[in-house]
Design an enzyme around this catalytic site. Structure first.
Site, PDB file in Angstrom:
ATOM      1  N   GLU A 456     -13.740  -1.284  -0.981  1.00 18.18           N
ATOM      2  CA  GLU A 456     -13.806  -0.617  -2.282  1.00 18.18           C
ATOM      3  C   GLU A 456     -14.307  -1.532  -3.389  1.00 18.18           C
ATOM      4  O   GLU A 456     -13.637  -1.731  -4.407  1.00 18.18           O
ATOM      5  CB  GLU A 456     -12.439  -0.026  -2.637  1.00 18.18           C
ATOM      6  CG  GLU A 456     -12.055   1.114  -1.704  1.00 18.18           C
ATOM      7  CD  GLU A 456     -10.724   1.764  -2.053  1.00 18.18           C
ATOM      8  OE1 GLU A 456      -9.957   1.170  -2.833  1.00 18.18           O
ATOM      9  OE2 GLU A 456     -10.441   2.841  -1.530  1.00 18.18           O
ATOM     10  N   GLU A 534     -10.160   4.599   6.729  1.00 23.08           N
ATOM     11  CA  GLU A 534      -8.844   5.036   6.275  1.00 23.08           C
ATOM     12  C   GLU A 534      -8.789   6.546   6.412  1.00 23.08           C
ATOM     13  O   GLU A 534      -9.724   7.248   6.021  1.00 23.08           O
ATOM     14  CB  GLU A 534      -8.584   4.638   4.811  1.00 23.08           C
ATOM     15  CG  GLU A 534      -8.516   3.140   4.569  1.00 23.08           C
ATOM     16  CD  GLU A 534      -8.300   2.776   3.096  1.00 23.08           C
ATOM     17  OE1 GLU A 534      -7.851   3.659   2.332  1.00 23.08           O
ATOM     18  OE2 GLU A 534      -8.587   1.636   2.726  1.00 23.08           O
TER      19      GLU A 534
END
Length: 1010
Positions: A456, A534
């Site tokens: 991220e 994820e």
């Protein structure tokens, strides 16, 4: 103030440190090296223990040379100072805990100064290296009052050459550790932010001329029937001859040679994989120093868009793992790590993504030994840059491309912020350094099959350079980075060195769409494998989508599975010893309980989501096909006959009819027929075939006989609840009396009160004793799960939280001894429009039983319902209730694969599932009947049933499980339907098929009195 000010200069990352290298421990003898315990090496001196400590609220208050501090306390090393009573715990997910002003951090930058004195007698011709395996966030180092160096990157090893600075006798180390530095902008991981020397510190004694680094590589030929193993070496000083000895996994010496490098061919190599993690041992002796390194021979490749190990497609059944403990924080021992790995093996997990930094240097050593595939991730996350202000009309601006030019401009500006550090030239070296630290340290680990650039942090030139460096240094492993999906407005992404298409929290339908639309092409023109780095956010009562994901992964050969977020709840101990989450420590900004999102509790107690994951990921699955029981092997490398045994049991209404135990040959990814002969199922009975899979022989982490999962095949043709219902009582004559708003029904045994204003019974009595402690009511609210955190706003706006029933008209008649009450009822809430319109008919039989028929209509514009049913307050809080449904653990429409259909008994206390933040729990999907001491509940179709000491209101309004107050009754809910659980706390919306949606429904329900 510190004389040196490196910690706000991203161009200065390390001062006085040695280059990044592979992790290994040199030894003085072959025996020490082959023993495998670094503590046994006489060249290894552990400096852990109590260090003197001085605390400063601000690094600005430090003396120029921190060796001059007054040390008035002691602190364990390794440890996190927040766990030792200094500073405070702080949980934040995205937001930086300091102003976004890179590379600067606040002047009020907390600092801990550590001092350790040790005795040494340095030898001539020897070099001494001090290793810090983990320090958050950066530190300055002095030896005997003299400045030695500086380093950052919290989860990487910093090694200093102390040779020439050490003196004979006592030597004193001083380390000034700062809470924040310029590198903290790249360490914005979703976790509690902790500080200090949190991993081991030790001294290594080595020769002057030495083997500085080595890289073991393997090449295969002849269809993996031949392997060539080579060792590339780097030396400090003059290259020295190295004596190489290569041992097979069984200890047989295969090759021995002396040279500056090594190469040998192995015929019929034993291949490493997570199911059979056998490793070879390479022993190297150079200049009187012995180094042992285990290595697994395995081929990792992407072929035709499919991720393969040893030529076989592999599915990751993985989890994301932080280093976290409620008492010790980031400081994790081998024993603690082995607890995690054992639990993972017990629950059929085969892969780990180190989220979002390298774990302790020995962690991947354990993964290689015990058999896990690892995505080794660099210590990089900078999503806090996304919180820099951008005029934005909606949170979804990152994902939705709009035809509106102004909206699109704002969307691109938001993405540009995400990519800040991915493109900032001043952070280019930092990104590259963190990448090199990760790859260099763990390059010889068998378990590491993929490198990840980080998490991220957007995408841009800095990550392109990092990916290119990996490919030049280690082309044998593919590169992953989810952030590559972000396209900066001022830069065209070069994804040539990114080998996967990776997303977070994509719905199963998104994976289907990826493949139906052609996917994203890799180097060879084939689609890049799709990996969910994820998914299935395990927050609270969660993981209601695991079976759907499993089926989707299996549907697409190029989908290589995913990694559940995440392994454990993060909840450090508060001052009172109880676990806490964001905001419990006076921390701001904080993200509340968003850190309580694991498959296990902070103390490693499995949640129901982990049990669900285990059985979804069972190694074999059985099904009924054309009258035969067929089994499919979902292992990648192992025949079922070499791995497990199958116990089977055929039962009718819970009674065993036949059973057996067998083994069967079934190759990976193949199916076979099981030799099970079953009788014709009896009509009207619950007929079940249960199969349990158990481990045939012990492994390093699991005992023989360990349960690997189960299947249950429902062979029922029709289930008759009659044999389980109380026999009907002798008929009684009802007397009906109208009493204002109430209808009073009385017989010699029963007395019922029907509330004509609410359209439901307010009292049920037998022989003068209350059967319910509170009035019955229709029930649509559930204590929101963490996955309801978004939809609960819609539910509350629609009035579901405050809903109650009110009747518009009621009428009754007596038909042959049966009282029939008809009511038209609304489910309403203050300030809101009517939620439901109910046409209800109650038939109160002469034996006291109550049959209920409900036709419900919902306004189409309203959100889907959490549930609909009846709520009973049983006066005896400890009453035992039996049921036939999915148990014994909690189960839901989309989360019942860890449960078995069967007959169970429970109490309110036993049925409650404790979550740190209270929420809906303990429901049982597919219930055929529920039997209380006074009556039995049944319905025309299976329903959901729960029993709890707590009301849904208490569960809704209480912040922590240990603050709950019992209601004093056993709260029993019988639901026509309960909406599914899903994973929408950080994931896709609950799938339509699991929502209690639609505009009408019919329910037939009976309360049979005893």
């Amino acid at each position: 103030m510190l004389k040196q000010q490196f910690h706000q200069n991203p161009e200065i990352l390390h001062v006085g440190t040695t280059p990044h290298r592979a992790y290994f421990i040199p030894c003085a003898t072959e025996t020490e090296a082959l023993g495998g315990r670094r503590e046994d090496s006489s060249r290894f001196t552990l400096l852990d223990g109590l260090w003197d400590f001085a605390w400063f609220d601000s690094a600005e208050d430090l003396p120029e040379n921190p060796s001059d501090c007054t040390f008035d306390a002691a602190i364990p090393v390794p440890s996190c100072w927040q766990a030792q009573g200094y500073d405070h715990q702080h949980y934040t997910n995205i937001n930086y805990p300091f102003p976004f002003d890179p590379p600067y951090v606040p002047h009020d930058n907390p600092c801990g100064v550590y001092r350790r004195t040790f005795d040494l007698a340095p030898q001539d011709g020897r070099r001494y290296f001090l290793n810090f395996e983990g320090v958050d966030s950066c530190f300055y180092l002095w030896l005997n009052g003299e400045f030695v160096g500086y380093s950052q990157v919290s989860h990487s090893t910093s090694e200093f050459d102390l040779t020439g600075r050490l003196k004979n006798g006592a030597n004193t180390l001083v380390a000034a550790v700062l809470k924040w530095c310029d590198g903290s902008y790249l360490e914005d991981q979703d976790k509690f932010r902790m500080s200090g020397i949190f991993d081991d510190v030790y001294l290594l004694e080595r020769p002057e001329n030495r083997l500085a680094d080595f890289f073991i590589r393997t090449e295969f030929s002849d269809g993996l029937k031949s392997a060539a193993i080579s060792v590339e070496t780097e030396f400090e000083g003059t290259p020295q001859p190295v004596s190489f000895q290569l041992y097979a996994p069984d200890g047989t010496l295969l090759h021995a040679q002396t040279d500056t490098s090594f190469r040998a061919k192995i015929a019929d190599p034993v291949l490493w994989n997570a199911e059979n993690p056998q490793q070879y041992t390479l022993l190297m002796e150079c200049n009187g120093e012995f180094i042992a390194q285990k290595t697994g021979l395995r081929q990792v490749e992407i072929s035709d868009g499919i991720f393969k190990i040893n030529g076989k497609p592999v599915k990751f059944r993985g989890v994301n793992r932080h280093s976290s403990d409620p008492q010790t924080g980031y400081t994790i021992s081998r024993a603690q790590a082995e607890t995690d790995l054992r639990l993972m093996k017990e629950h059929n997990i085969n892969a780990i993504r180190t989220a979002h930094y390298p774990n302790s240097p020995w962690f991947n050593e354990l993964c290689s030994e015990y058999g896990f595939y690892v995505i080794g991730e660099s210590d990089i996350e900078s999503h806090g840059s996304s919180m820099v202000y951008v005029k934005s009309p909606e949170p979804s601006i990152f994902l939705n491309v709009s035809n509106d030019l102004e909206t699109e401009r704002m969307r691109l500006q938001a993405i540009d912020n995400v990519c800040y550090f991915a493109r900032d030239p001043s952070y280019r070296n930092a990104v590259l350094d963190r990448t090199r630290a990760n790859i260099k340290r763990d390059k010889n680990r068998s378990a590491v099959v993929i490198w990840s650039l980080g998490n991220e942090s957007g995408f841009g030139e800095n990550f392109e350079a990092a990916a290119a460096w990996i490919k030049s240094h280690d082309p044998g492993r593919p590169v992953h980075y989810e952030g590559s999906i972000y396209q900066h407005s001022g830069h065209t992404n070069d994804l040539g060195n990114i080998d996967f298409y990776s997303e977070m929290y994509a719905a199963p339908e998104d994976i289907d769409r990826y493949y139906s639309e052609g996917g994203v092409s890799g180097r060879n023109g084939a689609k890049k494998p799709f990996v969910l780095c994820e998914y299935s956010h395990a927050m609270g009562n969660s993981n209601g989508d695991l079976e759907d994901y499993f089926q989707t992964f299996e549907r697409h050969p190029g989908s290589c599975g995913g990694f559940v977020w995440e392994w454990c709840d993060h909840a450090p101990a508060r001052a009172d010893g109880k676990p806490g989450y964001g905001g419990d420590f006076g921390d701001t900004p904080n993200d509340g309980n968003f850190c309580v999102d694991g498959l296990v509790s902070p103390d490693r107690v499995p949640h129901s989501g982990l049990k669900e994951l285990k059985n979804v990921n069972r190694p074999a699955r059985a099904r009924l096909s054309d009258g035969q029981i067929r089994i499919t092997n979902y292992l990648d490398f192992t025949d079922l006959q070499d791995y497990l045994s199958i116990s089977w049991r055929y039962s009718e209404n819970g009674e065993t009819v036949s059973e057996g135990r067998l083994k069967t040959a079934c190759a990976p990814a193949q199916s076979a027929v099981l030799p099970i002969s079953l009788p014709q199922p009896s009509d009207g009975k619950l007929c079940l075939l249960d199969l349990e899979y158990t481990l045939d022989r012990a492994t390093a982490l699991l005992p023989q006989g360990h349960s690997l999962g189960f299947d249950q095949i429902d062979l029922t043709r029709r289930f008759d609840t009659g044999p389980f219902m109380p026999p009907r009582r002798a008929p009684e004559t009802w007397q009906v009396r109208e009493n204002g708003r109430y209808l009073e029904l009385a017989s010699p045994v029963f007395a019922y009160t029907f509330d004509r204003q609410k359209g439901i019974f307010s009292r049920l009595k037998k022989d003068g004793r209350d059967l319910i402690a509170e009035p019955l009511d229709f029930n649509i609210w559930r204590a929101p799960t963490d996955n309801d955190r978004l939809v609960r706003v819609l539910w509350q706006n629609a009035g579901y939280r405050q809903a109650y029933s009110r009747a518009y008209e009621t009428a009754y008649e007596v038909q042959g001894g049966t009282v029939v009450i008809r009511a038209k009822t609304g489910i309403v809430a203050t300030s809101r429009a009517r939620i439901l319109t109910l046409d209800t008919e109650y038939r109160i039989a002469p034996d006291g039983s109550i049959s209920l028929a409900v036709h419900g209509e919902k306004a189409p514009e309203l959100p889907y319902l959490p549930r609909f049913g009846l709520r009973f307050f049983l006066p005896d809080a400890g009453a035992e209730v039996g049921y036939c449904g999915y148990g014994s653990g909690e189960s839901y429409e989309d989360k019942h694969h860890a449960a078995k259909l069967g007959f169970y008994r429970t109490t309110a206390a036993a049925n409650h599932t404790d979550y740190l933040k209270p929420q809906e729990n303990g429901s049982h999907y597919g219930t055929r009947f529920a039997d209380t001491p006074d009556f039995t509940l049944s319905a025309a179709k299976p329903f959901s049933f729960s029993l709890s000491p707590y009301t849904q209101e208490a569960l809704t309004d209480t912040a922590h499980g240990y603050e709950l107050t019992e209601s004093g009754s056993a709260v029993l809910c019988a639901d026509y339907r309960m909406s599914g659980i899903g994973t929408n706390s950080c994931g896709p919306n609950l799938n339509d098929k699991y929502r209690f949606n639609g505009t009408s429904f019919d329910w037939h329900f009976e309360i049979r009195m005893k």
